[in-house]
Write a protein that holds these residues in place. Structure first.
Motif, PDB file in Angstrom:
ATOM      1  N   MET A   1      75.966  56.467  85.153  1.00  0.00           N
ATOM      2  CA  MET A   1      74.884  56.816  84.210  1.00  0.00           C
ATOM      3  C   MET A   1      74.373  55.149  84.742  1.00  0.00           C
ATOM      4  SD  MET A   1      74.990  55.517  80.374  1.00  0.00           S
ATOM      5  CE  MET A   1      75.473  53.874  80.635  1.00  0.00           C
ATOM      6  N   PHE A   2      74.895  53.924  84.664  1.00  0.00           N
ATOM      7  CA  PHE A   2      74.801  52.416  86.012  1.00  0.00           C
ATOM      8  C   PHE A   2      73.644  52.916  87.297  1.00  0.00           C
ATOM      9  CE2 PHE A   2      77.916  49.948  83.089  1.00  0.00           C
ATOM     10  CZ  PHE A   2      76.598  48.890  82.877  1.00  0.00           C
ATOM     11  N   ASN A   3      74.104  53.659  87.858  1.00  0.00           N
ATOM     12  CA  ASN A   3      73.917  53.805  88.965  1.00  0.00           C
ATOM     13  C   ASN A   3      72.519  54.838  88.861  1.00  0.00           C
ATOM     14  OD1 ASN A   3      74.836  52.230  91.309  1.00  0.00           O
ATOM     15  ND2 ASN A   3      76.687  53.444  90.884  1.00  0.00           N
ATOM     16  N   ASN A   4      72.210  55.860  88.497  1.00  0.00           N
ATOM     17  CA  ASN A   4      70.811  56.346  87.739  1.00  0.00           C
ATOM     18  C   ASN A   4      69.654  54.964  86.964  1.00  0.00           C
ATOM     19  OD1 ASN A   4      71.885  58.494  88.492  1.00  0.00           O
ATOM     20  ND2 ASN A   4      72.449  59.657  86.442  1.00  0.00           N
ATOM     21  N   PHE A   5      70.515  54.285  86.051  1.00  0.00           N
ATOM     22  CA  PHE A   5      69.408  53.502  85.202  1.00  0.00           C
ATOM     23  C   PHE A   5      68.871  52.871  86.400  1.00  0.00           C
ATOM     24  CE2 PHE A   5      70.929  54.696  81.130  1.00  0.00           C
ATOM     25  CZ  PHE A   5      69.242  54.664  80.864  1.00  0.00           C
ATOM     26  N   LEU A   6      69.986  52.179  87.532  1.00  0.00           N
ATOM     27  CA  LEU A   6      69.425  51.092  88.614  1.00  0.00           C
ATOM     28  C   LEU A   6      68.415  51.846  89.355  1.00  0.00           C
ATOM     29  CD1 LEU A   6      72.617  49.208  89.197  1.00  0.00           C
ATOM     30  CD2 LEU A   6      70.442  48.518  88.524  1.00  0.00           C
TER      31      LEU A   6
ATOM     32  N   TYR B   1      61.830  49.099  93.528  1.00  0.00           N
ATOM     33  CA  TYR B   1      62.737  48.818  94.651  1.00  0.00           C
ATOM     34  C   TYR B   1      64.007  48.521  95.090  1.00  0.00           C
ATOM     35  CZ  TYR B   1      57.345  47.365  95.202  1.00  0.00           C
ATOM     36  OH  TYR B   1      56.352  46.977  95.712  1.00  0.00           O
ATOM     37  N   ILE B   2      64.806  49.238  93.770  1.00  0.00           N
ATOM     38  CA  ILE B   2      66.317  49.360  93.944  1.00  0.00           C
ATOM     39  C   ILE B   2      66.425  50.908  94.566  1.00  0.00           C
ATOM     40  CG2 ILE B   2      68.414  49.344  92.349  1.00  0.00           C
ATOM     41  CD1 ILE B   2      67.115  47.087  90.685  1.00  0.00           C
ATOM     42  N   PHE B   3      67.278  51.219  95.035  1.00  0.00           N
ATOM     43  CA  PHE B   3      68.313  52.343  95.883  1.00  0.00           C
ATOM     44  C   PHE B   3      68.116  52.865  95.010  1.00  0.00           C
ATOM     45  CE2 PHE B   3      71.174  54.174  99.024  1.00  0.00           C
ATOM     46  CZ  PHE B   3      70.207  55.057  99.262  1.00  0.00           C
ATOM     47  N   THR B   4      68.275  54.198  94.810  1.00  0.00           N
ATOM     48  CA  THR B   4      69.080  55.311  93.882  1.00  0.00           C
ATOM     49  C   THR B   4      69.946  55.946  94.852  1.00  0.00           C
ATOM     50  OG1 THR B   4      66.739  55.636  92.798  1.00  0.00           O
ATOM     51  CG2 THR B   4      68.136  57.363  92.492  1.00  0.00           C
ATOM     52  N   SER B   5      71.075  55.285  94.565  1.00  0.00           N
ATOM     53  CA  SER B   5      72.552  56.150  95.482  1.00  0.00           C
ATOM     54  C   SER B   5      72.736  57.704  95.526  1.00  0.00           C
ATOM     55  CB  SER B   5      73.853  54.859  95.369  1.00  0.00           C
ATOM     56  OG  SER B   5      73.621  54.482  93.950  1.00  0.00           O
ATOM     57  N   THR B   6      72.797  57.320  94.009  1.00  0.00           N
ATOM     58  CA  THR B   6      72.617  58.777  93.041  1.00  0.00           C
ATOM     59  C   THR B   6      71.948  60.412  93.338  1.00  0.00           C
ATOM     60  OG1 THR B   6      71.945  58.220  90.856  1.00  0.00           O
ATOM     61  CG2 THR B   6      73.761  57.862  90.551  1.00  0.00           C
ATOM     62  N   SER B   7      70.926  59.752  94.235  1.00  0.00           N
ATOM     63  CA  SER B   7      70.008  60.809  94.696  1.00  0.00           C
ATOM     64  C   SER B   7      69.895  60.878  96.291  1.00  0.00           C
ATOM     65  CB  SER B   7      69.093  60.855  94.360  1.00  0.00           C
ATOM     66  OG  SER B   7      68.563  59.141  95.175  1.00  0.00           O
TER      67      SER B   7
ATOM     68  N   TRP C   1      73.120  50.209  99.597  1.00  0.00           N
ATOM     69  CA  TRP C   1      74.231  51.008  98.969  1.00  0.00           C
ATOM     70  C   TRP C   1      74.538  49.961  97.813  1.00  0.00           C
ATOM     71  CZ3 TRP C   1      74.780  55.878  98.595  1.00  0.00           C
ATOM     72  CH2 TRP C   1      74.180  56.365  99.643  1.00  0.00           C
ATOM     73  N   MET C   2      73.694  48.092  98.102  1.00  0.00           N
ATOM     74  CA  MET C   2      74.343  47.388  97.141  1.00  0.00           C
ATOM     75  C   MET C   2      73.464  47.442  95.645  1.00  0.00           C
ATOM     76  SD  MET C   2      75.473  44.440  98.915  1.00  0.00           S
ATOM     77  CE  MET C   2      75.345  43.597  97.993  1.00  0.00           C
ATOM     78  N   SER C   3      72.965  48.730  95.420  1.00  0.00           N
ATOM     79  CA  SER C   3      72.471  48.535  94.333  1.00  0.00           C
ATOM     80  C   SER C   3      74.078  49.286  93.353  1.00  0.00           C
ATOM     81  CB  SER C   3      70.962  49.873  94.851  1.00  0.00           C
ATOM     82  OG  SER C   3      72.112  51.323  94.763  1.00  0.00           O
ATOM     83  N   THR C   4      74.427  50.009  94.404  1.00  0.00           N
ATOM     84  CA  THR C   4      75.709  50.091  93.709  1.00  0.00           C
ATOM     85  C   THR C   4      76.613  49.391  92.984  1.00  0.00           C
ATOM     86  OG1 THR C   4      77.242  50.788  95.591  1.00  0.00           O
ATOM     87  CG2 THR C   4      75.939  52.675  94.660  1.00  0.00           C
TER      88      THR C   4
ATOM     89  N   LEU D   1      75.366  46.875  91.608  1.00  0.00           N
ATOM     90  CA  LEU D   1      74.322  45.720  90.664  1.00  0.00           C
ATOM     91  C   LEU D   1      74.945  46.063  89.530  1.00  0.00           C
ATOM     92  CD1 LEU D   1      70.979  46.240  92.329  1.00  0.00           C
ATOM     93  CD2 LEU D   1      72.454  44.102  92.469  1.00  0.00           C
ATOM     94  N   GLY D   2      75.420  46.918  88.812  1.00  0.00           N
ATOM     95  CA  GLY D   2      75.723  47.339  87.372  1.00  0.00           C
ATOM     96  C   GLY D   2      76.380  46.017  86.817  1.00  0.00           C
ATOM     97  N   LEU D   3      77.507  45.595  87.940  1.00  0.00           N
ATOM     98  CA  LEU D   3      78.337  44.354  87.063  1.00  0.00           C
ATOM     99  C   LEU D   3      77.346  43.543  86.806  1.00  0.00           C
ATOM    100  CD1 LEU D   3      81.558  45.386  90.286  1.00  0.00           C
ATOM    101  CD2 LEU D   3      81.522  46.037  87.362  1.00  0.00           C
ATOM    102  N   LEU D   4      76.503  43.631  87.213  1.00  0.00           N
ATOM    103  CA  LEU D   4      76.523  41.827  87.285  1.00  0.00           C
ATOM    104  C   LEU D   4      75.436  41.948  85.961  1.00  0.00           C
ATOM    105  CD1 LEU D   4      73.975  41.371  90.813  1.00  0.00           C
ATOM    106  CD2 LEU D   4      76.329  40.543  90.109  1.00  0.00           C
ATOM    107  N   LEU D   5      74.762  43.459  85.337  1.00  0.00           N
ATOM    108  CA  LEU D   5      74.127  43.380  84.257  1.00  0.00           C
ATOM    109  C   LEU D   5      75.233  43.455  82.996  1.00  0.00           C
ATOM    110  CD1 LEU D   5      72.435  46.019  84.808  1.00  0.00           C
ATOM    111  CD2 LEU D   5      71.229  44.059  84.579  1.00  0.00           C
ATOM    112  N   ILE D   6      76.643  42.797  83.242  1.00  0.00           N
ATOM    113  CA  ILE D   6      77.572  42.624  82.257  1.00  0.00           C
ATOM    114  C   ILE D   6      77.459  40.976  82.147  1.00  0.00           C
ATOM    115  CG2 ILE D   6      79.895  43.200  81.345  1.00  0.00           C
ATOM    116  CD1 ILE D   6      79.727  45.827  83.204  1.00  0.00           C
ATOM    117  N   PRO D   7      77.350  40.520  81.003  1.00  0.00           N
ATOM    118  CA  PRO D   7      77.065  39.330  81.096  1.00  0.00           C
ATOM    119  C   PRO D   7      78.976  38.911  80.525  1.00  0.00           C
ATOM    120  CG  PRO D   7      76.692  39.881  78.715  1.00  0.00           C
ATOM    121  CD  PRO D   7      77.173  41.257  79.800  1.00  0.00           C
ATOM    122  N   MET D   8      79.302  38.003  81.341  1.00  0.00           N
ATOM    123  CA  MET D   8      81.316  36.963  81.312  1.00  0.00           C
ATOM    124  C   MET D   8      81.132  37.136  79.934  1.00  0.00           C
ATOM    125  SD  MET D   8      81.636  37.065  84.282  1.00  0.00           S
ATOM    126  CE  MET D   8      83.305  36.388  84.404  1.00  0.00           C
TER     127      MET D   8
END
Length: 226
Positions: free
Chosen positions: A83-88, A93-99, A22-25, A27-34
């Motif tokens: 949308m972030f979780n669907n794309f991740l 090797y990334i857990f699909t939480s929305t499935s 569930w850490m993959s949920t 990971l979307g925050l890491l894709l947003i640069p500061m």
């Protein structure tokens, strides 16, 4: 060893019995640069325009008479996180939480429950009137009340199952096709790679469409209680 096809989607990654799926949920925050919060970059302008379009769309669906300031932000946030979780989930090797229904029901059930509580407390007469569509013959009114009640009760289930099923179907098809790769000839392998690329593009479109459908249906459900 896999016991069935769906076991590839079971939570299995762990460190010292601490599940990391569930850490993959987050990971979307890491894709947003500061810097996106400080300097308006191209990605910020693009994302801002998408959010503004969604705001106008949801404002129209809710209705100008029933809208309160900031009421569309919850649905924009819902669209974003799905949308972030669907794309991740499309990355290897990334857990699909929305499935999983655990994730989708967690999003759909509290929303639907809050709409129902708000509607029955503040607009009780409107909620009762909504159980019988306009123009229904008197003989069919008891049946229409039962049908409308059942259709209202299964809304969170249909929302969550629709999202989870669409996510798991594409991933399952890509997994099945990918497992046949080692046994194919070079010519068929090239065709398989092109097919996988086409499926990946299709799944990217499905990731956006399903998050939009989830947010739009939630908006429509909220507009019915006002």
């Amino acid at each position: 060893m896999m016991t069935n096809l769906f076991s590839v989607f079971d939570p299995s990654t762990s460190i010292y019995n601490l599940s990391l799926n569930w850490m993959s949920t987050m990971l979307g925050l890491l894709l947003i640069p500061m810097t996106i919060w400080l300097i308006p970059s191209r990605s910020f302008v693009l994302w801002n325009s998408i959010m503004f379009m969604l705001h106008k769309e949801f404002k129209t669906l809710i209705g100008h008479k029933n809208i309160n300031k900031g009421s569309t932000f919850i649905f924009i946030s819902l669209f974003s996180i799905i949308m972030f979780n669907n794309f991740l989930g499309l990355f290897p090797y990334i857990f699909t939480s929305t499935s999983h229904l655990v994730m989708t029901l967690t999003l759909a059930l509290p929303l639907w429950l809050s709409f129902m509580i708000f509607g029955w407390i503040n607009n009780t007469q409107h909620m009762f009137a909504h159980l019988v569509p306009q123009g229904t013959p008197p003989a069919l009114m008891p049946f229409m009340v039962c049908i409308e009640t059942i259709s209202n009760m299964i809304r969170p289930g249909t929302l969550s199952v629709r999202l989870a099923a669409n996510m798991i179907a594409g991933h399952l098809l890509m997994t099945l096709l990918g497992n046949t790769g080692p046994s194919l000839s070079m010519m068929l392998l090239n065709i398989l790679i092109l097919t996988q690329i086409a499926l990946l593009i299709l799944e990217s479109a499905v990731a956006i469409i399903q998050s939009y459908v989830f947010a739009v249906l939630s908006t429509l459900y909220s507009s019915e209680v006002n």
